[in-house]
Structures are given as C-alpha cells and as structure tokens.
Motif scaffolding. Structure first.
Motif, short mmCIF file in Angstrom:
data_model
loop_
_atom_site.label_atom_id
_atom_site.label_comp_id
_atom_site.label_asym_id
_atom_site.label_seq_id
_atom_site.Cartn_x
_atom_site.Cartn_y
_atom_site.Cartn_z
N TYR A 215 0.83 -1.21 0.00
CA TYR A 215 0.00 0.00 0.00
C TYR A 215 0.86 1.26 0.00
CZ TYR A 215 -4.59 -2.21 0.58
OH TYR A 215 -5.75 -2.91 0.37
N VAL A 216 1.88 1.29 0.85
CA VAL A 216 2.78 2.46 0.90
C VAL A 216 3.45 2.67 -0.45
CG1 VAL A 216 4.88 3.37 1.95
CG2 VAL A 216 3.16 2.28 3.39
N LYS A 217 3.91 1.59 -1.06
CA LYS A 217 4.58 1.68 -2.36
C LYS A 217 3.63 2.19 -3.43
CE LYS A 217 7.37 -1.05 -5.59
NZ LYS A 217 7.92 -2.40 -5.89
N ASP B 11 -15.07 -5.25 -7.15
CA ASP B 11 -15.17 -4.48 -8.38
C ASP B 11 -14.51 -3.12 -8.20
OD1 ASP B 11 -15.85 -3.43 -10.80
OD2 ASP B 11 -18.02 -3.56 -10.52
N ILE B 12 -13.69 -2.71 -9.16
CA ILE B 12 -13.01 -1.41 -9.08
C ILE B 12 -13.98 -0.26 -9.36
CG2 ILE B 12 -11.22 0.05 -10.10
CD1 ILE B 12 -9.56 -2.40 -10.62
N ASP B 13 -14.97 -0.49 -10.23
CA ASP B 13 -15.82 0.60 -10.70
C ASP B 13 -16.50 1.40 -9.59
OD1 ASP B 13 -15.12 0.01 -13.27
OD2 ASP B 13 -16.93 -1.13 -13.75
N PRO B 14 -17.05 0.74 -8.53
CA PRO B 14 -17.68 1.56 -7.47
C PRO B 14 -16.71 2.51 -6.80
CG PRO B 14 -18.36 -0.74 -7.29
CD PRO B 14 -17.26 -0.70 -8.30
N PHE B 15 -15.45 2.09 -6.63
CA PHE B 15 -14.45 2.96 -6.03
C PHE B 15 -14.15 4.16 -6.94
CE2 PHE B 15 -13.27 -1.15 -3.97
CZ PHE B 15 -13.45 -0.76 -2.66
N VAL B 16 -14.04 3.89 -8.24
CA VAL B 16 -13.78 4.97 -9.20
C VAL B 16 -14.95 5.96 -9.21
CG1 VAL B 16 -13.46 5.51 -11.65
CG2 VAL B 16 -12.27 3.54 -10.64
N THR B 17 -16.17 5.42 -9.25
CA THR B 17 -17.36 6.28 -9.25
C THR B 17 -17.43 7.14 -8.00
OG1 THR B 17 -18.59 4.66 -10.57
CG2 THR B 17 -19.88 6.29 -9.35
N ALA B 18 -17.15 6.53 -6.84
CA ALA B 18 -17.17 7.27 -5.58
C ALA B 18 -16.14 8.39 -5.59
CB ALA B 18 -16.93 6.33 -4.41
N ALA B 19 -14.94 8.11 -6.11
CA ALA B 19 -13.89 9.13 -6.17
C ALA B 19 -14.32 10.30 -7.06
CB ALA B 19 -12.59 8.52 -6.69
N GLU C 10 -4.26 2.40 -9.07
CA GLU C 10 -3.99 3.01 -10.38
C GLU C 10 -5.26 3.62 -10.97
OE1 GLU C 10 -2.02 1.82 -14.70
OE2 GLU C 10 -2.68 0.23 -13.32
N LYS C 11 -6.35 2.87 -11.00
CA LYS C 11 -7.59 3.35 -11.61
C LYS C 11 -8.17 4.54 -10.84
CE LYS C 11 -7.85 0.40 -15.00
NZ LYS C 11 -7.71 0.87 -16.42
N VAL C 12 -8.16 4.45 -9.52
CA VAL C 12 -8.73 5.54 -8.73
C VAL C 12 -7.87 6.79 -8.83
CG1 VAL C 12 -9.33 6.28 -6.40
CG2 VAL C 12 -9.96 4.00 -7.16
N SER C 13 -6.55 6.62 -8.86
CA SER C 13 -5.67 7.79 -8.98
C SER C 13 -5.89 8.51 -10.30
CB SER C 13 -4.20 7.38 -8.84
OG SER C 13 -3.76 6.63 -9.96
N LYS D 265 -11.93 -20.24 -2.81
CA LYS D 265 -11.37 -20.21 -4.17
C LYS D 265 -12.31 -19.54 -5.16
CE LYS D 265 -8.55 -24.34 -3.40
NZ LYS D 265 -8.31 -25.75 -3.73
N ASP D 266 -13.57 -19.35 -4.78
CA ASP D 266 -14.53 -18.67 -5.65
C ASP D 266 -14.34 -17.16 -5.65
OD1 ASP D 266 -15.72 -21.10 -6.35
OD2 ASP D 266 -17.16 -20.99 -4.69
N ASP D 267 -13.66 -16.63 -4.64
CA ASP D 267 -13.44 -15.19 -4.55
C ASP D 267 -12.32 -14.75 -5.48
OD1 ASP D 267 -15.40 -14.88 -2.59
OD2 ASP D 267 -13.98 -15.29 -0.97
N GLU D 268 -12.53 -13.62 -6.13
CA GLU D 268 -11.52 -13.10 -7.06
C GLU D 268 -11.23 -11.63 -6.73
OE1 GLU D 268 -12.88 -13.75 -11.03
OE2 GLU D 268 -12.86 -15.94 -10.84
N PRO D 269 -10.44 -11.40 -5.69
CA PRO D 269 -10.15 -10.01 -5.31
C PRO D 269 -9.30 -9.30 -6.37
CG PRO D 269 -8.84 -11.55 -4.01
CD PRO D 269 -9.81 -12.37 -4.78
N VAL D 270 -9.52 -8.00 -6.47
CA VAL D 270 -8.76 -7.17 -7.39
C VAL D 270 -7.39 -6.87 -6.77
CG1 VAL D 270 -8.70 -4.93 -8.56
CG2 VAL D 270 -10.88 -6.14 -8.26
N PRO D 271 -6.31 -7.01 -7.53
CA PRO D 271 -5.00 -6.60 -6.98
C PRO D 271 -5.07 -5.14 -6.52
CG PRO D 271 -4.71 -7.80 -9.03
CD PRO D 271 -6.18 -7.56 -8.89
N TYR D 272 -4.57 -4.88 -5.31
CA TYR D 272 -4.70 -3.55 -4.73
C TYR D 272 -4.05 -2.49 -5.60
CZ TYR D 272 -5.73 -6.69 -0.89
OH TYR D 272 -6.26 -7.71 -0.13
N GLU D 273 -2.97 -2.84 -6.30
CA GLU D 273 -2.30 -1.88 -7.16
C GLU D 273 -3.22 -1.45 -8.30
OE1 GLU D 273 1.47 -2.00 -10.12
OE2 GLU D 273 1.94 -2.32 -8.01
N ASN D 274 -4.03 -2.37 -8.81
CA ASN D 274 -4.97 -2.02 -9.88
C ASN D 274 -5.98 -1.00 -9.39
OD1 ASN D 274 -3.58 -4.09 -11.04
ND2 ASN D 274 -5.37 -5.25 -11.70
#
Length: 432
Positions: free
Chosen positions: A48-50, A215-223, A268-271, A256-265
């Motif tokens: 996260y810091v990186k 999903d990344i999209d809700p975070f992007v929309t909120a930002a 990047e998208k929110v930034s 194994k059914d969960d598919e978390p988004v890599p935090y770096e992704n």
C-alpha cells in the motif's frame, strides 16, 4: 492450493503457517487459537505504501482500519510500516496510545462518539475527527471550546454508490446510519455550517462505500463523485478542501470462488480518476487517504479448533463440533460468510467429506460453516478455518461465559503470543 501464500503443507502432511506446524501450535498454545502471519501483514502494508509512491508521488497515506483487528502489536506494526490509523472508539484510541502510536496520524470515526470519547481523543491529540452528523459537529466544537483546543475535522459523505455487497456492510447509500447525504443537500449545508464554528477546521472529506468489494468501478465512481463535490464547494463557497479519504472495503479471498482485485490495480484506476477530476475542476490533487483493514490482516490469519464430537444424521448432514464457534467467529451467524476449512493434520489429502462445522455454544445458529468439504474428520482432529484475521477477534464475545482465544504471531518458523488467552478469572473480574 490455499487462499493465502503464508500457508503450506509440510512433509508430514500438516498445514503450516509462517513456517509453523499448525498441529504443534495447537498443542503448545491450545485451541481455539488465532494465528497471524507477520510477514504477510507487513508485505501488504508495504504494498500500500509503495502504491502511494507510484500513483500519488507520495501525496497520501494508507490508514490501517484497526476495527478489523485492534491490539498493541498491530498498532506497532502499522507504525513501523509507515501507516496511519483509523479508530472508531475510545478503546481503540487507548490501545493506540498504549502502543506508542503517533496520534497525529490517527483518524477518529464513529456515528455516535460520546462526549467522554471526544474529550479523551482531544487529550490524546488525535489528528483528525471524521464528523458523522451535525449533532457531533456542534458537540465537538463545544468541547473544543471548553478545553481550549481546535480540532481538524473531516466530513463523512454518503456518495450514493451501490457497492454490490451484503446489506449489513453497505455504507455508501443514502439509507445508512453513517454520514451526510449528497442527494438531499445535507452535506453541502454541513460544509457551510462548519465555517461558522471557531473551534473546528474542515480539511478533509471522507467516504466509505462498503466492505468486501471485488469491483473497481464503485471505487472509481465514488472518487469522481467526491471530486465533483469538492469542485462545487470551491465554486460556490470559495473553499479548497485539501484532503480526501476514500475509505476501504477491498475484498479478500475467503474461498477459491473469490476473485479479489489486486490492490495496485485499484490504486492506479482511482488515482487516474482523482487526477482527471481535479484537473477538470481546477483543483490541486488532494492528499489522499485510504483505510484498508480486512485486506491487511484477513488472509494473514487462521483459526485453529479441536474436534470434540461428530454426529451423523443419515440423509440430512454430518455435524462436526469444535471447541469454539460464534464466540470467536460470529460472521457466519451474521452474514453467512463463506470460509475455507482444512483438516490441518491431513492438509495433503483431498477433501472428500461434506460436513457442517458446529460451535459449542448453546445456540442452534452457532455454526462456523455448513456443507463444507474437508478431508475425513475424526474426533481429536485439528481444523483450520482460513482468512480469519479480520473481524473475528474484534467481534469475539464471552457468550456462555466462554473466554476469548489467544492470538499468536508467527514468522519464519517461530511463534509468540501477542494477545493472551482469557481465563475464567478474567470472565468474572468485573462481577460484584
């Protein structure tokens, strides 16, 4: 094979975590037992810091959401890894103080902070109050005046974003006990009102749209919504809000059914959205905070249990009873949360038996997991429930006067206790 990289199987077929044999841990420290892998926790903090250095040029800071798991050792790790802290109660503030955490890096949340908690937070020099409602704003201003203090504040805003998660853990929509609504104009009126008070300084806006989001999209929309609101504040009131807290809620792998988004992704998208919207509104890019909690400690933790009984009901189900349950993990009873269960002594064997893992409480709903597949279970076996680092110890109780388990931290094949197991004497110590 497992949901976390800190887990493995040794030559004896036993599950290991952080290089430690789970059967040996259960034998040495007893069960139920929470076990955390220190390396995993630190690696996520570093990531996260990186990511802030990469996508915001260091213009931001991750805050560990300590409600996921609050104890002195986690505060110390967060401090050493350069994180701030998100706290939600006087008890979490006290824990941070006792751990020697730099209080200027602490943000204090909560929808009903008491007057005593506010005074204690001011005495402890908490860096930021995340104000949840107008009543709190007035109370905080009044107490600051009495104490001769001025508090830096943030407003928690409901951006109206549906995070597609369980109803109990969705917090960004208008029908929520948290925060100021954008749709009704409540949030804008709160910003105007804050300018009328002498003892508070509005420096930040905050939002949090829910938990366990993949999903990344809700975070992007909120930002984007939050930057649009900051633009409105600037255009109509001439006020530049210099900080933006985008909350947490990043999903982790429970099965194994969960598919978390890599935090770096996500970062990047929110930034990209933050920078584009800031430019559109002619605003400087705000200093960014996020509040990961579950994603820091969730997959780093497991819980070990001893099997005490097995009950087969023909053509119905097979119950496997363990020495813990809803007192150390209430999430299945609350949310029907899915978990991966492993027979720790047969971790090299294929899961071939469907069982319901039942707790020991006098409660029909005390189940850890239903209809889950494990390697054949026998009385005396050790079961491991994976990804229990977050919201398990934090939500533990003494129902049926059952003592809370210990927490053991493991690293490079060595284990140490970071939270002691409660005793029966602990249970009755406040009785009169």
């Amino acid at each position: 094979m497992f949901v976390s990289e800190c887990l493995n199987v040794n030559n004896e077929g036993h599950l290991t975590i952080g290089g430690c044999d789970t059967l040996e841990l259960a034998k040495e420290f007893g069960t139920p037992l929470y076990v955390l892998d220190e390396t995993t926790i630190r690696n996520v903090c570093k990531a996260y810091v990186k990511s802030f250095e990469k996508y915001y040029h260091g213009n931001g800071m991750p805050l560990y959401a300590s409600k996921a798991l609050s104890c002195k050792e986690l505060c110390r790790i967060a401090k050493e890894e350069g994180l701030g802290l998100d706290v939600v109660s006087g008890g979490e503030i006290y824990t941070a103080v006792q751990a020697g955490f730099p209080m200027e890096k602490v943000h204090f949340h909560g929808n009903n902070k008491t007057a005593d908690e506010i005074r204690f937070a001011l005495e402890s020099n908490v860096g930021k109050f995340v104000v949840d409602n107008l009543y709190e704003l007035e109370l905080l201003n009044e107490i600051c005046g009495e104490m001769g203090k001025k508090a830096n504040i943030s407003f928690r805003i409901k951006p109206g974003v549906d995070a597609h998660t369980h109803n109990f853990i969705r917090t960004g929509q208008i029908d929520s006990k948290f925060g100021f609504a954008l749709e009704t104009g409540e949030a804008f009126e709160a910003v105007k009102k804050a300018q009328m008070y002498d003892n508070v300084n509005l420096t930040e806006l905050h939002c949090h749209i829910g938990s366990q989001i993949f999903d990344i999209d809700p975070f992007v929309t909120a930002a984007e919504i939050m930057l649009d609101f900051m633009g409105k504040i600037h255009d109509e009131l001439g006020i530049v809000i210099s900080e933006l807290n985008l909350g947490g809620g990043f999903g982790i792998m429970y099965t194994k059914d969960d598919e978390p988004v890599p935090y770096e992704n996500y970062m990047e998208k929110v930034s990209e959205a933050v920078k584009a919207k800031a430019k559109e509104h002619g605003l400087p890019v705000p200093y960014i905070f996020i509040e990961p909690g579950r994603s820091i400690v969730g997959e780093a933790g497991i819980t070990l249990y001893k099997v005490g009984g097995k009950k087969e009901i023909p053509n119905v189900r097979t119950y496997v009873s363990v020495d813990g349950g809803m007192t150390d993990n209430i999430r299945y009873a609350l949310y029907q949360s899915a978990y991966t269960v492993v027979n720790a002594g047969k971790a090299d064997k294929e899961p071939d038996e469907i069982v319901t893992v039942a707790g020991k409480c006098c409660e029909s709903g005390d189940l850890v997991q239903e209809h889950t597949k494990v390697a054949k279970v026998e009385v005396g076996d050790t079961l491991a429930v994976l990804s229990t680092g977050a919201y398990n110890y934090s939500m533990a109780s003494n129902y049926n006067r059952i003592p809370r388990p210990a927490i053991v931290m493991v690293k490079d094949g060595k284990a140490r206790i970071v939270v002691k197991r409660e005793s029966y004497e602990d249970i009755v110590k406040n009785d009169i």
